[in-house]
Motif scaffolding. Sequence first.
Motif, PDB file in Angstrom:
ATOM      1  N   ARG A  41       0.376  -1.362   0.463  1.00  0.00           N
ATOM      2  CA  ARG A  41       0.336  -0.045  -0.196  1.00  0.00           C
ATOM      3  C   ARG A  41       0.786   0.978  -0.123  1.00  0.00           C
ATOM      4  O   ARG A  41       1.729   1.522   0.770  1.00  0.00           O
ATOM      5  N   VAL A  42       0.410   2.070  -0.908  1.00  0.00           N
ATOM      6  CA  VAL A  42       1.395   3.214  -0.879  1.00  0.00           C
ATOM      7  C   VAL A  42       0.824   4.733  -0.789  1.00  0.00           C
ATOM      8  O   VAL A  42      -0.472   4.581  -0.883  1.00  0.00           O
ATOM      9  N   ILE A  43       0.944   5.189   0.321  1.00  0.00           N
ATOM     10  CA  ILE A  43      -0.168   5.986   1.114  1.00  0.00           C
ATOM     11  C   ILE A  43       0.264   7.697   0.678  1.00  0.00           C
ATOM     12  O   ILE A  43       1.910   7.526   1.776  1.00  0.00           O
ATOM     13  N   ILE A  44       0.235   8.765   0.330  1.00  0.00           N
ATOM     14  CA  ILE A  44       0.938   9.938   0.642  1.00  0.00           C
ATOM     15  C   ILE A  44      -0.189  10.924   1.522  1.00  0.00           C
ATOM     16  O   ILE A  44      -1.696  10.974   0.946  1.00  0.00           O
ATOM     17  N   THR A  45      -0.092  11.136   2.564  1.00  0.00           N
ATOM     18  CA  THR A  45      -0.791  11.579   3.349  1.00  0.00           C
ATOM     19  C   THR A  45      -1.688  12.893   2.911  1.00  0.00           C
ATOM     20  O   THR A  45      -0.797  13.393   2.514  1.00  0.00           O
ATOM     21  N   GLY A  46      -2.322  13.124   3.207  1.00  0.00           N
ATOM     22  CA  GLY A  46      -3.656  14.407   2.133  1.00  0.00           C
ATOM     23  C   GLY A  46      -3.638  14.458   1.259  1.00  0.00           C
ATOM     24  O   GLY A  46      -4.843  14.610   0.980  1.00  0.00           O
ATOM     25  N   PHE A  47      -3.552  13.144   0.420  1.00  0.00           N
ATOM     26  CA  PHE A  47      -3.271  12.961  -1.664  1.00  0.00           C
ATOM     27  C   PHE A  47      -4.029  12.039  -1.275  1.00  0.00           C
ATOM     28  O   PHE A  47      -5.319  11.994  -1.910  1.00  0.00           O
ATOM     29  N   GLY A  48      -4.039  10.447  -0.675  1.00  0.00           N
ATOM     30  CA  GLY A  48      -4.346   9.006  -1.006  1.00  0.00           C
ATOM     31  C   GLY A  48      -4.047   8.438  -0.906  1.00  0.00           C
ATOM     32  O   GLY A  48      -2.720   8.422  -0.818  1.00  0.00           O
ATOM     33  N   THR A  49      -4.364   6.780  -0.834  1.00  0.00           N
ATOM     34  CA  THR A  49      -4.290   5.887  -1.001  1.00  0.00           C
ATOM     35  C   THR A  49      -4.091   4.887  -2.417  1.00  0.00           C
ATOM     36  O   THR A  49      -4.962   4.866  -2.444  1.00  0.00           O
ATOM     37  N   PHE A  50      -3.197   4.563  -2.675  1.00  0.00           N
ATOM     38  CA  PHE A  50      -2.875   4.207  -3.539  1.00  0.00           C
ATOM     39  C   PHE A  50      -2.365   2.087  -3.121  1.00  0.00           C
ATOM     40  O   PHE A  50      -1.369   1.908  -1.972  1.00  0.00           O
ATOM     41  N   ASP A  51      -3.685   0.844  -3.529  1.00  0.00           N
ATOM     42  CA  ASP A  51      -3.484   0.037  -2.918  1.00  0.00           C
ATOM     43  C   ASP A  51      -4.503  -0.870  -3.956  1.00  0.00           C
ATOM     44  O   ASP A  51      -4.878  -0.120  -5.124  1.00  0.00           O
ATOM     45  N   ARG A  52      -3.946  -2.517  -3.764  1.00  0.00           N
ATOM     46  CA  ARG A  52      -4.485  -3.254  -4.452  1.00  0.00           C
ATOM     47  C   ARG A  52      -5.896  -4.400  -3.899  1.00  0.00           C
ATOM     48  O   ARG A  52      -5.918  -3.837  -2.845  1.00  0.00           O
ATOM     49  N   ALA A  53      -6.541  -4.152  -4.831  1.00  0.00           N
ATOM     50  CA  ALA A  53      -7.739  -5.042  -4.281  1.00  0.00           C
ATOM     51  C   ALA A  53      -8.279  -6.107  -4.821  1.00  0.00           C
ATOM     52  O   ALA A  53      -7.641  -6.448  -6.523  1.00  0.00           O
ATOM     53  N   SER A  54      -8.683  -7.403  -4.460  1.00  0.00           N
ATOM     54  CA  SER A  54      -9.254  -8.731  -4.886  1.00  0.00           C
ATOM     55  C   SER A  54     -10.777  -8.642  -5.471  1.00  0.00           C
ATOM     56  O   SER A  54     -11.779  -8.353  -5.031  1.00  0.00           O
ATOM     57  N   ARG A  55     -10.950  -9.079  -6.730  1.00  0.00           N
ATOM     58  CA  ARG A  55     -12.253  -9.080  -7.091  1.00  0.00           C
ATOM     59  C   ARG A  55     -12.953 -11.360  -7.115  1.00  0.00           C
ATOM     60  O   ARG A  55     -11.955 -11.586  -7.817  1.00  0.00           O
ATOM     61  N   PRO A  56     -13.671 -11.562  -6.565  1.00  0.00           N
ATOM     62  CA  PRO A  56     -14.017 -12.851  -6.435  1.00  0.00           C
ATOM     63  C   PRO A  56     -14.543 -12.871  -8.112  1.00  0.00           C
ATOM     64  O   PRO A  56     -14.802 -12.248  -8.980  1.00  0.00           O
ATOM     65  N   ALA A  57     -14.349 -14.888  -8.444  1.00  0.00           N
ATOM     66  CA  ALA A  57     -15.258 -14.432 -10.308  1.00  0.00           C
ATOM     67  C   ALA A  57     -16.520 -14.427  -9.796  1.00  0.00           C
ATOM     68  O   ALA A  57     -16.966 -14.824  -8.917  1.00  0.00           O
ATOM     69  N   ARG A  58     -16.683 -14.370 -10.614  1.00  0.00           N
ATOM     70  CA  ARG A  58     -18.480 -14.406 -11.120  1.00  0.00           C
ATOM     71  C   ARG A  58     -18.576 -14.854 -12.768  1.00  0.00           C
ATOM     72  O   ARG A  58     -18.207 -14.527 -13.545  1.00  0.00           O
ATOM     73  N   LYS A  59     -20.239 -14.671 -12.539  1.00  0.00           N
ATOM     74  CA  LYS A  59     -20.986 -15.065 -13.630  1.00  0.00           C
ATOM     75  C   LYS A  59     -21.618 -13.588 -13.555  1.00  0.00           C
ATOM     76  O   LYS A  59     -22.331 -12.474 -13.648  1.00  0.00           O
ATOM     77  N   ALA A  60     -21.769 -13.145 -15.357  1.00  0.00           N
ATOM     78  CA  ALA A  60     -22.218 -12.052 -15.801  1.00  0.00           C
ATOM     79  C   ALA A  60     -22.843 -12.197 -17.322  1.00  0.00           C
ATOM     80  O   ALA A  60     -23.262 -13.586 -17.943  1.00  0.00           O
ATOM     81  N   ARG A  61     -22.956 -11.556 -17.806  1.00  0.00           N
ATOM     82  CA  ARG A  61     -23.443 -12.299 -19.855  1.00  0.00           C
ATOM     83  C   ARG A  61     -23.024 -10.483 -20.107  1.00  0.00           C
ATOM     84  O   ARG A  61     -22.986 -10.127 -20.381  1.00  0.00           O
ATOM     85  N   ASN A  62     -22.791 -11.167 -21.568  1.00  0.00           N
ATOM     86  CA  ASN A  62     -22.628 -10.820 -23.114  1.00  0.00           C
ATOM     87  C   ASN A  62     -23.537  -9.508 -23.369  1.00  0.00           C
ATOM     88  O   ASN A  62     -24.953 -10.273 -23.557  1.00  0.00           O
TER      89      ASN A  62
END
Length: 185
Positions: A41-62
């Motif tokens: 996680r990269v935190i630049i105080t006052g500016f914001g936080t850059f990090d990584r998020a996990s998205r689970p597998a899911r079903k969708a429609r074309n």
Amino acid sequence: MNRSELVRAVAERAGSEEAAARRHVDAVVETVMERVSAGERVIITGFGTFDRASRPARKARNPHTGVPIEVPAAEVPRFRVGQTFRNRVGQSVSVPEEQPAPDPVVALVAEESASKKSKDGKAVKDSKAVKTVKGIKGGKKAKKGLEKPKGEKGAVKATKRPGKAKASAKPAKVGKASKAVKAGK
């Protein structure tokens, strides 16, 4: 602002050459991308936080075919704004959104109904005032003010565009609501 404009702005603000500013901006961006890719996680105080998020597998429609598809799990970058940045943006002057022009039929109805009051302050019904305006979907009701003076043929016909009105050769029809009022129901 694109990357080149950012480099120029940083060079101006830091009082350095554009080449040096470009190296510094590129170094910051590359470092953030490398660290977030590595799971940090990269935190630049006052500016914001850059990090990584996990998205689970899911079903969708074309959306084109409607065929169900499997979307695999993914790691995606995420940025959350810092409080100082959020406050600075919130204090900036915002341009008010342009309001749509009011419907002249609705404005006349509101004006007429507001002016029709009895001595005790209650609204008074005027059976002659309600007429159906032709040309509006659903037969919206309008007040007497849309009719032309007695010497001319026809009533004013509302169009689909607000603020525009045409004269029609036919008089306006009386709607069901006003018939009921005239009949005393």
